[in-house]
Scaffold this active site. Structure first.
Site: not given
Length: 211
Positions: A123, A168
């Site tokens: 992302h 993450h």
């Protein structure tokens, strides 16, 4: 490619390497817990919304839209550079994930579904390559500065949303940002270096010193 550009690329690559070698430890875990949004009724839905702008399909849509807009304005070379940088960069991120195979944060923390490995954040790299690429390649002068400001704010928000959602490590995000910036600038500057002298800058002048 001049010395300043080489130094910038080397710095981005060094930052990526530090995040790779030093991530997923106690510091990362501490930062992750500070950013985690599960206990915040407002922050969690905001993070879920913002993270949408880093999804691969969103990145593809914005890349195609940005390239089409540039081509319509006569910036065909810039449109081609954007497509090449984003497509090849995305492939390299997938290969990095498979090669390094870093585990994501604990499964019970994840607020959205994920299936790939953790490093680097796709992302974050998607957002950096697509939105910064459109700002650098599609605008000049004052409009470029405004576009870069908007792009960097969105890039930062997308990256921060990933630890907020527990999917993450913070080092994955910084690694994604640094790789995305490295690859985008490398492709832009390489294209300038390889292009005939009369076509090197077109309407963009210099990436490092916008007019």
């Amino acid at each position: 490619m001049d010395r300043n550009k080489v130094v910038m690329l080397a710095a981005l690559l060094a930052l990526w390497l530090v995040m790779l070698l030093g991530g997923a430890g106690d510091v990362d875990r501490g930062l992750l817990l500070k950013a985690y949004s599960a206990d915040h009724a407002v922050l969690e839905p905001v993070a879920r919304f913002i993270t949408f702008f880093g999804e691969w399909y969103t990145a593809v849509a914005f890349t195609l839209a940005g390239a089409g807009w540039m081509a319509w304005r006569g910036l065909r070379r810039e449109a081609f550079i954007l497509l090449i940088a984003c497509a090849t960069g995305r492939i390299l991120v997938i290969l990095e994930k498979d090669w390094f195979a870093r585990l994501r944060p604990d499964e019970h923390m994840r607020l959205v579904e994920v299936s790939s490995h953790s490093f680097p954040s796709g992302h974050s790299s998607n957002a950096m390559m697509v939105y910064l690429g459109i700002a650098l390649l599609g605008f000049t002068g004052r409009a470029r500065r405004i576009a870069m400001g908007v792009a960097l704010a969105l890039i930062a928000a997308v990256g921060v949303s990933r630890p907020m959602l527990g999917v993450h490590w913070p080092s994955d995000v910084v690694g994604g940002w640094s790789f995305g910036a490295f690859w985008l600038l490398f492709i832009i500057w390489l294209s300038d270096y390889l292009a005939p002298a009369g076509r090197q800058t077109l309407k963009r002048n210099s990436i490092t010193s916008p007019s």
